[in-house]
Design an enzyme around this catalytic site. Sequence first.
Site, PDB file in Angstrom:
ATOM      1  N   CYS A  27       0.864  -1.174   0.000  1.00 29.44           N
ATOM      2  CA  CYS A  27       0.000   0.000   0.000  1.00 29.44           C
ATOM      3  C   CYS A  27       0.910   1.237   0.000  1.00 29.44           C
ATOM      4  O   CYS A  27       1.836   1.323   0.815  1.00 29.44           O
ATOM      5  CB  CYS A  27      -0.898   0.001   1.239  1.00 29.44           C
ATOM      6  SG  CYS A  27      -1.837   1.534   1.431  1.00 29.44           S
ATOM      7  N   ASP A  32      -0.187  -5.964   0.229  1.00 30.02           N
ATOM      8  CA  ASP A  32      -1.436  -6.329  -0.420  1.00 30.02           C
ATOM      9  C   ASP A  32      -1.179  -7.617  -1.194  1.00 30.02           C
ATOM     10  O   ASP A  32      -0.184  -7.719  -1.919  1.00 30.02           O
ATOM     11  CB  ASP A  32      -1.903  -5.232  -1.378  1.00 30.02           C
ATOM     12  CG  ASP A  32      -2.414  -4.004  -0.641  1.00 30.02           C
ATOM     13  OD1 ASP A  32      -3.089  -4.173   0.386  1.00 30.02           O
ATOM     14  OD2 ASP A  32      -2.149  -2.880  -1.103  1.00 30.02           O
TER      15      ASP A  32
END
Length: 146
Positions: A48, A55
């Site tokens: 992120c 992620d």
Amino acid sequence: MPSTLSHLGAKTHYAQHYSPHLLEAFENPHPGQDIFTCLESQEFTSLCPITAQPDFARVRIAYIAHLKMVESKSLKLYLFSFRNEGVFGEDCVGKILNDLVALLAPKYLEVQAHFSARGGITITPFANYATPDYASLKEQRLLKCL
């Protein structure tokens, strides 16, 4: 093995940053046929850009080749190169699409990522590209995702 493919049979080096130059292609042995090729990675990761939290996603790439096809090990190394990049999922999908279109000049290409839930929300970005002869396929596939 074509001499233009440098990753096959060589010691694997993993890029620490987003590296589109890792992608390699080979000649399509059937350029007159519309073979729909689907490649999927269950191990895509990025960071992120705000929190630097990882992620995780499943990335699916499908295309109809024209003159070139992507070499799968180079694609794996390319996808791994996102691992330390601070980038939103939608941007990942856009970069993957743009980089593969630039490499392959395909008849049709689509990229979809299924990002694992974080904070109770999953994100599933989709992007596609088509030459004018495949514009209706592009529209149909895009509408299917809506």
